[in-house]
Design an enzyme around this catalytic site. Structure first.
Site, PDB file in Angstrom:
ATOM      1  N   SER A  31     -29.872  15.459  11.885  1.00  0.00           N
ATOM      2  CA  SER A  31     -28.856  15.102  11.426  1.00  0.00           C
ATOM      3  C   SER A  31     -28.343  15.764  10.087  1.00  0.00           C
ATOM      4  CB  SER A  31     -28.795  13.668  11.096  1.00  0.00           C
ATOM      5  OG  SER A  31     -29.337  12.805  11.966  1.00  0.00           O
ATOM      6  N   SER A  33     -25.282  18.373   8.086  1.00  0.00           N
ATOM      7  CA  SER A  33     -24.132  19.603   8.305  1.00  0.00           C
ATOM      8  C   SER A  33     -24.897  20.570   9.072  1.00  0.00           C
ATOM      9  CB  SER A  33     -23.622  20.050   7.159  1.00  0.00           C
ATOM     10  OG  SER A  33     -24.679  20.223   6.294  1.00  0.00           O
ATOM     11  N   THR A  34     -26.171  21.183   8.593  1.00  0.00           N
ATOM     12  CA  THR A  34     -26.783  22.186   9.050  1.00  0.00           C
ATOM     13  C   THR A  34     -27.358  21.762  10.516  1.00  0.00           C
ATOM     14  OG1 THR A  34     -27.700  22.673   6.967  1.00  0.00           O
ATOM     15  CG2 THR A  34     -28.948  23.879   8.797  1.00  0.00           C
ATOM     16  N   ASP A  87     -34.032  20.290  12.082  1.00  0.00           N
ATOM     17  CA  ASP A  87     -33.414  19.514  11.120  1.00  0.00           C
ATOM     18  C   ASP A  87     -33.187  20.313   9.830  1.00  0.00           C
ATOM     19  OD1 ASP A  87     -32.407  17.198  10.118  1.00  0.00           O
ATOM     20  OD2 ASP A  87     -34.117  15.968  10.785  1.00  0.00           O
ATOM     21  N   GLY A 101     -32.907  12.429   4.429  1.00  0.00           N
ATOM     22  CA  GLY A 101     -32.337  11.149   4.629  1.00  0.00           C
ATOM     23  C   GLY A 101     -30.894  10.752   3.761  1.00  0.00           C
ATOM     24  N   GLY A 103     -28.156  11.424   5.035  1.00  0.00           N
ATOM     25  CA  GLY A 103     -27.194  10.958   6.107  1.00  0.00           C
ATOM     26  C   GLY A 103     -27.599   9.328   6.640  1.00  0.00           C
ATOM     27  N   GLU A 109     -35.546  10.759  12.125  1.00  0.00           N
ATOM     28  CA  GLU A 109     -35.761  12.104  11.747  1.00  0.00           C
ATOM     29  C   GLU A 109     -37.268  12.281  11.664  1.00  0.00           C
ATOM     30  OE1 GLU A 109     -31.771  13.025   9.278  1.00  0.00           O
ATOM     31  OE2 GLU A 109     -33.581  12.893   8.175  1.00  0.00           O
TER      32      GLU A 109
END
Length: 233
Positions: A31, A33-34, A87, A101, A103, A109
């Site tokens: 999760s 942006s990357t 991730d 975490g 997000g 994850e």
């Protein structure tokens, strides 16, 4: 919306990581942006090469993006082993211990990382810190006994706040739990000790520290990518 100064770095990392994807793989999609850029890169490769791959996502947002881009997804209750999990991270120290975490998807994850044969973390250079904690430490807690859990945390010196959503209500995770963001202490020179202490509190579902065997790729503004491995089992 403020422009991400590291967007091009994240895209480069994502393209490099997508080169690891091979036919028949089951991918774990993180999760943030990357990870979002990695999902886009994998979708492009899947379309261009008609690649036989499947994936499982750690959040509803990543699941929706992957689905919209045509990546085949598996039932998130049925997977056993993942070939490659990719991730991002919020902070990474020199020992490659990290905080994740931001997000709100740390529980899922961690399951994807735990289930994967190869674990890859992509991070721009701004995520590298000397000591963890400036970002804050997110933990996922149970709604049942919420006030009691928070009181226990505060008694142990872990001060923070329940995360709010954009509408002013409490942020709810994909697992229907709350996120408590710890802002004090703001340095964790020995995160292993804090992790053990926090996980002993009943009602804490997961903690944002990741101390595991992972590969970490750092992307730099000059176009270089530094690749490191924890060496942990």
């Amino acid at each position: 919306m403020k422009k991400d100064p590291y967007l091009e770095v994240k895209k480069q990392l994502a393209l490099e990581a997508a080169n690891l994807v091979e036919p028949g793989m089951l991918l774990g999609l993180g999760s943030g942006s990357t990870s979002r850029e990695f999902i886009k890169a994998v979708a492009h490769k899947h379309k261009q090469e008609n690649l036989d791959i499947r994936a499982v996502a750690s959040s509803k947002e990543s699941h929706s993006l992957a689905k919209s881009l045509g990546i085949p997804l598996v039932d998130d209750e049925e997977f056993t082993e993942i070939d490659l999990a990719v991730d991002g991270a919020d902070e990474i120290d020199p020992q490659l211990r990290m905080i994740k975490g931001g997000g709100g998807a740390i529980f899922r994850e961690k399951i994807l990382l735990q289930s994967s044969r190869r674990r890859l973390i992509l991070a721009d250079e701004s995520k590298h810190v000397q000591v963890l904690g400036k970002f804050g430490l997110p933990i996922e807690i149970s709604p049942f006994g919420r006030s009691s859990i928070i009181a226990t945390l505060k008694n142990l010196g872990y001060l923070g706040n329940l995360r709010k959503n954009s509408h002013g209500g409490f942020f709810i995770t994909n697992n229907r739990n709350y996120i408590y963001d710890i802002h004090t202490p703001n340095v964790y020179p020995h995160p292993e000790e804090d992790l053990l202490k926090l996980l002993q509190i009943h009602g804490i579902i997961e903690v944002g520290f990741v101390i595991a065997s992972v590969e970490v790729w750092f992307g730099y503004a000059n176009g270089q990518i530094g690749k490191k491995n924890t060496g942990r089992v």
